[in-house]
Design a protein around this motif. Structure first.
Motif, short mmCIF file in Angstrom:
data_model
loop_
_atom_site.label_atom_id
_atom_site.label_comp_id
_atom_site.label_asym_id
_atom_site.label_seq_id
_atom_site.Cartn_x
_atom_site.Cartn_y
_atom_site.Cartn_z
N GLY A 125 3.35 8.87 14.22
CA GLY A 125 2.16 8.25 12.92
C GLY A 125 3.32 7.58 11.74
N ALA A 126 4.50 8.30 11.43
CA ALA A 126 5.21 7.40 10.64
C ALA A 126 5.12 5.63 10.98
CB ALA A 126 6.96 8.10 10.91
N THR A 127 5.11 5.24 9.64
CA THR A 127 5.57 3.58 8.66
C THR A 127 6.83 4.13 8.85
OG1 THR A 127 2.55 3.86 8.23
CG2 THR A 127 4.25 2.21 7.34
N VAL A 128 7.49 3.10 9.58
CA VAL A 128 8.43 2.11 9.52
C VAL A 128 9.25 0.53 10.29
CG1 VAL A 128 11.00 2.99 10.88
CG2 VAL A 128 9.16 4.50 10.89
N LEU A 129 9.64 0.61 8.97
CA LEU A 129 9.93 -1.24 8.09
C LEU A 129 11.76 -1.12 8.86
CD1 LEU A 129 9.95 -3.93 8.26
CD2 LEU A 129 9.66 -2.98 5.61
N TRP A 130 11.83 -1.15 10.06
CA TRP A 130 12.96 -1.90 10.51
C TRP A 130 13.78 -2.47 9.78
CZ3 TRP A 130 16.34 1.65 12.65
CH2 TRP A 130 15.29 2.12 13.41
N VAL A 131 14.52 -2.90 9.17
CA VAL A 131 15.95 -4.32 8.56
C VAL A 131 17.25 -4.14 9.10
CG1 VAL A 131 16.62 -5.41 6.21
CG2 VAL A 131 14.89 -4.16 6.39
N LEU A 156 8.52 14.42 3.43
CA LEU A 156 7.84 13.68 4.07
C LEU A 156 7.08 13.77 4.75
CD1 LEU A 156 7.96 9.72 5.59
CD2 LEU A 156 9.54 10.78 7.42
N HIS A 157 7.39 14.96 5.10
CA HIS A 157 5.83 14.96 6.45
C HIS A 157 4.84 15.99 5.45
CE1 HIS A 157 3.32 17.67 9.05
NE2 HIS A 157 3.66 19.02 7.75
N ARG A 158 4.89 16.20 4.19
CA ARG A 158 3.94 16.27 3.03
C ARG A 158 3.03 15.26 2.27
NH1 ARG A 158 5.11 18.59 -1.62
NH2 ARG A 158 2.68 19.34 -1.43
N ARG A 159 4.41 13.52 2.29
CA ARG A 159 3.75 12.35 1.44
C ARG A 159 3.62 11.82 2.67
NH1 ARG A 159 6.31 12.48 -3.84
NH2 ARG A 159 5.08 10.38 -4.02
N SER A 160 3.16 11.87 4.13
CA SER A 160 3.51 10.94 5.54
C SER A 160 2.57 9.64 4.67
CB SER A 160 3.70 11.02 6.52
OG SER A 160 1.87 12.25 7.21
N SER A 161 1.23 9.87 4.46
CA SER A 161 0.24 8.78 4.31
C SER A 161 0.41 8.09 2.99
CB SER A 161 -0.91 9.50 3.49
OG SER A 161 -0.94 10.29 2.63
N ASN A 162 1.15 7.85 2.11
CA ASN A 162 1.73 7.18 1.63
C ASN A 162 3.12 6.32 1.24
OD1 ASN A 162 2.33 9.17 0.31
ND2 ASN A 162 1.72 8.89 -1.72
N THR A 163 4.12 7.04 2.21
CA THR A 163 5.59 6.63 2.47
C THR A 163 5.45 5.57 3.00
OG1 THR A 163 6.12 8.52 1.34
CG2 THR A 163 7.22 7.89 2.32
N GLY A 201 0.78 -1.47 0.10
CA GLY A 201 0.08 0.15 -0.07
C GLY A 201 0.78 1.33 -0.06
N ALA A 202 2.09 1.35 -0.35
CA ALA A 202 2.79 1.66 0.00
C ALA A 202 3.20 2.68 -1.45
CB ALA A 202 4.19 2.42 0.64
N SER A 203 2.75 3.60 -1.54
CA SER A 203 3.29 4.29 -3.57
C SER A 203 5.09 4.75 -3.23
CB SER A 203 2.27 5.02 -3.74
OG SER A 203 2.82 6.27 -2.84
N ARG A 204 5.53 4.94 -1.96
CA ARG A 204 6.64 5.67 -1.65
C ARG A 204 7.43 4.85 -0.79
NH1 ARG A 204 8.32 10.42 0.71
NH2 ARG A 204 10.18 11.58 -0.20
N LEU A 205 8.58 4.86 -0.90
CA LEU A 205 10.14 4.22 0.21
C LEU A 205 10.69 5.40 0.22
CD1 LEU A 205 10.51 0.66 -0.84
CD2 LEU A 205 8.28 1.38 0.57
N LEU A 206 11.09 5.53 1.60
CA LEU A 206 11.95 6.08 1.73
C LEU A 206 12.86 5.52 2.45
CD1 LEU A 206 13.86 9.07 2.21
CD2 LEU A 206 12.45 9.74 4.70
N VAL A 207 14.06 4.75 1.83
CA VAL A 207 15.25 3.91 2.42
C VAL A 207 16.42 5.01 3.67
CG1 VAL A 207 16.37 2.62 1.46
CG2 VAL A 207 14.91 2.79 0.20
#
Length: 619
Positions: free
Chosen positions: A265-271, A234-241, A187-193
């Protein structure tokens, strides 16, 4: 069920093989290939070249190189490499291409060889299966273990090439790689790595996979780059990031504090790769992130192993562009400019060297040569084949010239082994015209006489130097061979360059000023100040008349430097100095070593007044 979803299992099967891929790359018995590659790369900054999925392997290799050697390393695409100016005396190229079939890799290799840069190819293919520029024998080929064929998104080949790159620099790796299982990203159209240095190859891999399939827009940044303004995006596009944090156990504190500062509320995936050595953590993260496309691709109905490729994409992949970048051979003047530290576009310096080259070449054409003083390793034989006999062509030309009356002296750091080698292929009737200056001029030996190195102990000065170097030997950093006439020192570490080793030896001998230190391509030799190849050349010129001297290490500090600066009639087949009047390379293009010597020998023609070099041009 959607047929693409069934086929997507091919990609998941490839992911399941990553553990065995790592083990096969770790255990593959290719040490001879790795040794040859290290010889090519030693002491140089690295340019790692890769396209597509291989880019991540190139980034990993550059990381390992910087960490292990302290030398610079950068990653370029084939096109970026072709477009950039590269110092021919300071850099080496490592090309990553699993199948080694796309012309981009071959074109990059062609440009590198034309610039006289050492080239290593890391590929799944055996040398005998290569074609075009990649089949050039000057390229050191490292063949990774054969894996089941990758699909559109490369998996096994990327991890195998990265693992081999770690082995090449000599890092120790655990027998197994523990690859964490990642939760799905949906569901994320944008990834911030966000990554640390350890995670940079994995970050590049994410960007490649997700963008190649069009599953998400990917932005890659380290923690501090992100802090300089990108947080607004990130702040402006946090809903889809979704933020993907690539954390390693040793350097993750900045990343931890960065993630902690994000809105709740930021969605974070830890690797995470919290255990193992630096290189193991890099490989763990790289293998782990290959899982990320699985669920987004399934949701989009895309087969990651074999997506639908548009027709214009195929046209782009095979786009011909070579005519826009003609391959230009490096010239003798280019080599001198590099040795002097001038850029290729330094017009006044180029004019100076072009005029000097013309004067030197005219003098060489007019010379009537009576003898030749030749370095051996790197000149008569390739450095990595120094225990083999010269090629049949080199043997044939030397025999011809000696038969026609040329006096020949081999001036070398080697000892009695060369005496035996020469006697094995030179006809006995020619031995009286063949002379040996062994141990860098410390041991003079006619070929037609019995071996007669003096058997006294090494001089007090040589023994004193050996004692000064003993701590390095005890630490396992170098080895020494002490003979009555010289000390030969080699680095124990595969990636320690002779130039760096020479600096250690020179510093140790600084209080012993009568000793001479000279570096070859594989060792550092020390002799008494009364010995040396220059003295050999001087002696034979007084005996025979004008001599042509040829060596491969004419750079300052090289073991042929003094000899190739003794007279103007001196030629290098590899490294040259900034001198205007001597130590020039005759060759245009990348030909060097025995191939360049062979070209010189073929041009020597007998006349009544002596031998002359014919058909030499401004190259």
């Amino acid at each position: 069920m959607n047929n693409d979803l069934v086929k997507a299992k091919d990609y998941e099967a490839a992911l399941a093989r990553l553990g065995s891929t790592y083990q096969s790359a770790l255990l593959d018995p290719i040490e001879d290939q790795l040794t040859s590659a290290r010889v090519q790369l030693s002491g140089r900054a690295l340019i790692a070249i890769g396209s597509g999925g291989a880019t991540a392997a190139a980034v990993a290799a550059a990381r390992f190189w910087r960490r292990r050697t302290g030398l610079p390393a950068r990653v370029l695409s084939p096109l970026a490499f072709i477009e950039q100016a590269v110092r021919i005396d300071a850099e080496a190229v490592m090309i990553f291409s699993a199948r080694a079939k796309h012309p981009d890799s071959g074109f990059a290799a062609q440009h590198a060889l034309a610039r006289s840069l050492p080239v290593v190819l890391v590929t799944e293919r055996d040398r005998r299966d290569l074609a075009g520029p990649l089949a050039d024998p000057r390229i050191a080929v490292v063949t990774i273990p054969k894996q089941p064929l990758d699909g559109f998104l490369a998996t096994s080949s990327v991890l195998a090439m990265a693992t081999i790159a770690a082995r090449l620099v000599g890092v120790q790796l655990s027998p197994r790689l523990k690859i964490p299982t990642l939760p799905p990203v949906i569901g994320a159209s944008r990834l911030l790595v966000l990554h640390t240095d350890v995670g940079q190859p994995a970050a590049v891999d994410i960007e490649t996979r997700m963008n190649e399939l069009g599953l998400a827009d990917v932005q890659v940044a380290d923690a501090r780059t992100f802090a300089h303004g990108r947080h607004v995006g990130l702040h402006r596009r946090s809903s889809n990031t979704t933020v993907i944090a690539l954390r390693d156990g040793e350097s993750g504190q900045v990343l931890d504090r960065t993630i902690a500062a994000l809105p709740s509320g930021a969605t974070v995936l830890w690797v995470r790769a919290d255990a193992g050595t630096d290189a193991e953590r890099t490989l763990t993260l790289l293998a782990a992130v290959m899982q990320l496309p699985v669920h987004p691709a399934a949701a989009a109905g895309i087969n990651p192993a074999k997506p639908s490729v548009p027709q214009f994409g195929r046209a782009l992949y095979h786009l011909p562009y070579k005519r826009a970048f003609p391959v230009s051979d490096i010239t003798p003047v280019d080599r001198k400019l590099a040795a002097a530290g001038f850029g290729a576009e330094e017009c006044s310096a180029r004019s100076l060297y072009e005029e000097a080259h013309a004067v030197w070449l005219d003098s060489l054409k007019r010379a009537r040569i009576r003898g030749a003083v030749l370095d051996y390793d790197g000149t008569v034989v390739k450095t990595d084949e120094r225990y083999s006999l010269p090629s049949a062509e080199v043997q044939s030309q030397l025999i011809r010239l000696i038969r026609e009356g040329l006096q020949v002296c081999f001036a070398t750091g080697r000892g009695d082994s060369l005496y035996r080698d020469l006697r094995s292929w030179l006809p006995a009737e020619l031995w009286p015209r063949v002379h040996l200056s062994l141990h860098n001029g410390a041991w003079q030996q006619p070929l037609n006489a019995q071996l007669h190195e003096h058997t006294a102990a090494a001089s007090d000065l040589l023994l004193e130097l050996a004692e000064d170097l003993r701590p390095f030997q005890a630490a396992g950093l170098l080895t020494m061979r002490i003979s009555p006439s010289q000390i030969s020192i080699r680095a124990a570490g595969a990636l320690t360059s002779p130039k760096d080793l020479a600096a250690i030896v020179t510093a140790a001998s600084s209080t012993l000023p009568t000793l001479k230190v000279a570096a070859s391509a594989h060792s550092v030799d020390v002799v008494e100040g009364t010995s040396g190849k220059a003295q050999t050349l001087r002696r034979f010129e007084s005996q025979w008349g004008t001599c042509l001297a040829v060596g491969d290490r004419g750079d300052v500090g090289g073991n042929d430097f003094e000899m190739l600066h003794e007279t103007p009639h001196t030629v290098t087949v590899d490294a040259c100095s900034p001198s205007l009047t001597r130590c020039w390379n005759l060759q245009a293009g990348a030909r060097g070593g025995p191939d360049a010597l062979l070209a010189i020998l073929r041009r020597l023609r007998s006349t009544r007044a002596g031998f002359k070099l014919s058909n030499i041009t401004n190259g």
